[in-house]
Design a protein around this motif. Structure first.
Motif, PDB file in Angstrom:
ATOM      1  N   PHE A 266       0.825  -1.200   0.000  1.00  0.00           N
ATOM      2  CA  PHE A 266       0.000   0.000   0.000  1.00  0.00           C
ATOM      3  C   PHE A 266       0.868   1.262   0.000  1.00  0.00           C
ATOM      4  O   PHE A 266       0.635   2.177  -0.789  1.00  0.00           O
ATOM      5  N   ARG A 267       1.867   1.288   0.857  1.00  0.00           N
ATOM      6  CA  ARG A 267       2.708   2.478   0.941  1.00  0.00           C
ATOM      7  C   ARG A 267       3.711   2.539  -0.203  1.00  0.00           C
ATOM      8  O   ARG A 267       4.083   3.626  -0.645  1.00  0.00           O
ATOM      9  N   SER A 268       4.144   1.379  -0.724  1.00  0.00           N
ATOM     10  CA  SER A 268       5.049   1.380  -1.874  1.00  0.00           C
ATOM     11  C   SER A 268       4.369   1.914  -3.117  1.00  0.00           C
ATOM     12  O   SER A 268       5.017   2.473  -4.004  1.00  0.00           O
ATOM     13  N   ALA A 269       3.052   1.735  -3.187  1.00  0.00           N
ATOM     14  CA  ALA A 269       2.310   2.244  -4.345  1.00  0.00           C
ATOM     15  C   ALA A 269       2.105   3.750  -4.289  1.00  0.00           C
ATOM     16  O   ALA A 269       1.580   4.343  -5.235  1.00  0.00           O
ATOM     17  N   GLY A 270       2.518   4.395  -3.183  1.00  0.00           N
ATOM     18  CA  GLY A 270       2.411   5.835  -3.083  1.00  0.00           C
ATOM     19  C   GLY A 270       1.157   6.326  -2.398  1.00  0.00           C
ATOM     20  O   GLY A 270       0.913   7.545  -2.358  1.00  0.00           O
ATOM     21  N   HIS A 271       0.359   5.416  -1.817  1.00  0.00           N
ATOM     22  CA  HIS A 271      -0.856   5.826  -1.127  1.00  0.00           C
ATOM     23  C   HIS A 271      -0.505   6.313   0.271  1.00  0.00           C
ATOM     24  O   HIS A 271       0.489   5.882   0.864  1.00  0.00           O
ATOM     25  N   SER A 272      -1.343   7.178   0.824  1.00  0.00           N
ATOM     26  CA  SER A 272      -1.099   7.769   2.123  1.00  0.00           C
ATOM     27  C   SER A 272      -2.292   7.551   3.026  1.00  0.00           C
ATOM     28  O   SER A 272      -3.434   7.838   2.634  1.00  0.00           O
ATOM     29  N   ALA A 273      -2.020   7.002   4.219  1.00  0.00           N
ATOM     30  CA  ALA A 273      -3.055   6.811   5.224  1.00  0.00           C
ATOM     31  C   ALA A 273      -2.371   6.561   6.548  1.00  0.00           C
ATOM     32  O   ALA A 273      -1.303   5.944   6.594  1.00  0.00           O
ATOM     33  N   SER A 274      -2.980   7.010   7.601  1.00  0.00           N
ATOM     34  CA  SER A 274      -2.390   6.789   8.913  1.00  0.00           C
ATOM     35  C   SER A 274      -2.496   5.319   9.277  1.00  0.00           C
ATOM     36  O   SER A 274      -3.312   4.570   8.730  1.00  0.00           O
ATOM     37  N   GLU A 275      -1.686   4.925  10.231  1.00  0.00           N
ATOM     38  CA  GLU A 275      -1.684   3.530  10.662  1.00  0.00           C
ATOM     39  C   GLU A 275      -3.022   3.141  11.283  1.00  0.00           C
ATOM     40  O   GLU A 275      -3.507   2.009  11.090  1.00  0.00           O
ATOM     41  N   VAL A 276      -3.656   4.071  11.977  1.00  0.00           N
ATOM     42  CA  VAL A 276      -4.952   3.772  12.610  1.00  0.00           C
ATOM     43  C   VAL A 276      -6.033   3.522  11.559  1.00  0.00           C
ATOM     44  O   VAL A 276      -6.793   2.553  11.620  1.00  0.00           O
ATOM     45  N   ARG A 277      -6.074   4.409  10.543  1.00  0.00           N
ATOM     46  CA  ARG A 277      -7.085   4.240   9.482  1.00  0.00           C
ATOM     47  C   ARG A 277      -6.819   2.983   8.669  1.00  0.00           C
ATOM     48  O   ARG A 277      -7.741   2.276   8.270  1.00  0.00           O
ATOM     49  N   LEU A 278      -5.525   2.698   8.411  1.00  0.00           N
ATOM     50  CA  LEU A 278      -5.211   1.518   7.620  1.00  0.00           C
ATOM     51  C   LEU A 278      -5.610   0.247   8.346  1.00  0.00           C
ATOM     52  O   LEU A 278      -6.153  -0.700   7.740  1.00  0.00           O
ATOM     53  N   ARG A 279      -5.355   0.188   9.643  1.00  0.00           N
ATOM     54  CA  ARG A 279      -5.744  -0.996  10.421  1.00  0.00           C
ATOM     55  C   ARG A 279      -7.279  -1.128  10.506  1.00  0.00           C
ATOM     56  O   ARG A 279      -7.821  -2.230  10.462  1.00  0.00           O
ATOM     57  N   ALA A 280      -7.950   0.021  10.648  1.00  0.00           N
ATOM     58  CA  ALA A 280      -9.413  -0.021  10.700  1.00  0.00           C
ATOM     59  C   ALA A 280      -9.985  -0.531   9.373  1.00  0.00           C
ATOM     60  O   ALA A 280     -10.932  -1.352   9.377  1.00  0.00           O
ATOM     61  N   ALA A 281      -9.412  -0.082   8.256  1.00  0.00           N
ATOM     62  CA  ALA A 281      -9.878  -0.566   6.953  1.00  0.00           C
ATOM     63  C   ALA A 281      -9.580  -2.039   6.798  1.00  0.00           C
ATOM     64  O   ALA A 281     -10.417  -2.816   6.240  1.00  0.00           O
ATOM     65  N   TRP A 282      -8.445  -2.491   7.308  1.00  0.00           N
ATOM     66  CA  TRP A 282      -8.110  -3.911   7.252  1.00  0.00           C
ATOM     67  C   TRP A 282      -9.109  -4.760   8.018  1.00  0.00           C
ATOM     68  O   TRP A 282      -9.549  -5.820   7.554  1.00  0.00           O
ATOM     69  N   LYS A 283      -9.484  -4.270   9.190  1.00  0.00           N
ATOM     70  CA  LYS A 283     -10.460  -5.012   9.982  1.00  0.00           C
ATOM     71  C   LYS A 283     -11.830  -5.068   9.292  1.00  0.00           C
ATOM     72  O   LYS A 283     -12.541  -6.059   9.380  1.00  0.00           O
ATOM     73  N   ARG A 284     -12.201  -3.960   8.608  1.00  0.00           N
ATOM     74  CA  ARG A 284     -13.500  -3.929   7.956  1.00  0.00           C
ATOM     75  C   ARG A 284     -13.549  -4.897   6.774  1.00  0.00           C
ATOM     76  O   ARG A 284     -14.572  -5.568   6.547  1.00  0.00           O
ATOM     77  N   VAL A 285     -12.507  -5.015   5.993  1.00  0.00           N
ATOM     78  CA  VAL A 285     -12.535  -5.847   4.794  1.00  0.00           C
ATOM     79  C   VAL A 285     -12.096  -7.284   5.083  1.00  0.00           C
ATOM     80  O   VAL A 285     -12.288  -8.160   4.231  1.00  0.00           O
ATOM     81  N   ALA A 286     -11.511  -7.517   6.237  1.00  0.00           N
ATOM     82  CA  ALA A 286     -11.016  -8.863   6.513  1.00  0.00           C
ATOM     83  C   ALA A 286     -12.186  -9.705   7.001  1.00  0.00           C
ATOM     84  O   ALA A 286     -12.051 -10.500   7.887  1.00  0.00           O
TER      85      ALA A 286
END
Length: 286
Positions: A266-286
């Motif tokens: 995600f970060r290598s592709a140049g996208h930007s998001a905080s660690e909290v938001r990224l983990r929350a999105a991971w939990k929602r889609v997992a």
């Protein structure tokens, strides 16, 4: 000091003149009238005394004449020759006369020494100044030697302390490295274990709202920092867009990627998001 060097020369000159006069009178008195012999002896002594007086006057003026010096040595050698000749022709006491035959030459040598002393003599004030300079030089040399010795001792003490401190630091670093290597070895063993993920899931499942989490322990190794221009240029994502992007990256391979692998891509592709938001999105889609 001047008197001490002049008195021996004066005394030996007087003795030499008396001996020369006596020898001439005794030696020539048998062949010529004693008055003639006396005149010859006085002539030798007078010439010697006159040249000596003239030479001394030139020396007092700071001058020197080789001619006068040569004439004075000539009279001295003549007097010595007279004494030697008398000793060789004397029927008795030849050894005694030979023993005193060197006095005229010795007298001239003493006057030479006295002249050398006069040319090199210094006043008491100059001598005191020289002694003071020499004493000051000795004092400075002694102080310099003491300073050098003290600096050497100080430097030796400092090097000893630095060496001991360096040895202690090296021992602490070695112990720390050994403990850290053991910790990472234990962590790697736990990561490689087959039941690590299941054990962590069973522990955290009561508080994750029935969401099955995939656990991945950190890996010992280098990491690549995210480029700052890419982060600054990336637009802020909404929650829906972030969820879709996370789901897309997660299912880009089969089996699905772990959170760590997904976050890296995600970060290598140049996208930007905080660690909290990224983990929350991971939990929602997992």
């Amino acid at each position: 000091m001047r008197t001490k060097t002049a008195l021996p020369a004066v005394a030996m000159t007087a003795v030499s003149m008396v001996l020369t006069l006596a020898v001439v009178v005794m030696w020539l008195g048998t062949a010529v009238p004693w008055r003639v012999a006396l005149i010859v002896g006085l002539g030798i002594d007078g010439g010697w005394l006159a040249t000596l007086a003239y030479e001394r006057r030139l020396a007092a003026q700071g001058d020197h004449s080789r001619t006068v010096t040569a004439v004075g040595w000539s009279f001295g050698l003549i007097a010595t020759g007279v004494l030697v000749a008398h000793a060789l022709t004397a029927e008795s006491s030849a050894g005694a006369w030979l023993a005193v035959a060197w006095l005229p030459v010795a007298a001239k040598a003493l006057w030479l020494v006295h002249g050398l002393w006069e040319r090199t003599a210094l006043t008491p004030m100059a001598l005191d100044a020289i002694q003071g300079i020499q004493q000051e030089a000795r004092d400075e040399a002694a102080v310099a030697r003491a300073r050098l010795r003290a600096e050497a001792v100080t430097e030796e003490t400092r090097l000893t302390a630095v060496t001991a401190a360096g040895a202690r630091v090296a021992r602490v670093q070695a112990q720390t490295a050994k403990a850290l290597a053991g910790a990472w070895s234990t962590l790697e063993t736990a990561r490689q274990g087959e039941g690590t993920g299941r054990a962590l899931t069973s522990v955290t499942s009561p508080v994750t709202d029935a969401v099955t989490a995939r656990w991945a322990l950190p890996v010992w190794g280098p990491s690549e920092p995210t480029r700052a221009p890419a982060l600054e240029a990336a637009p802020a994502l909404t929650d829906d867009a972030l969820d879709a992007l996370v789901d897309e990256i997660r299912h880009s391979e089969d089996p699905a990627l772990s959170y760590r692998e997904m976050a890296t891509r995600f970060r290598s592709a140049g996208h930007s998001a905080s660690e909290v938001r990224l983990r929350a999105a991971w939990k929602r889609v997992a």
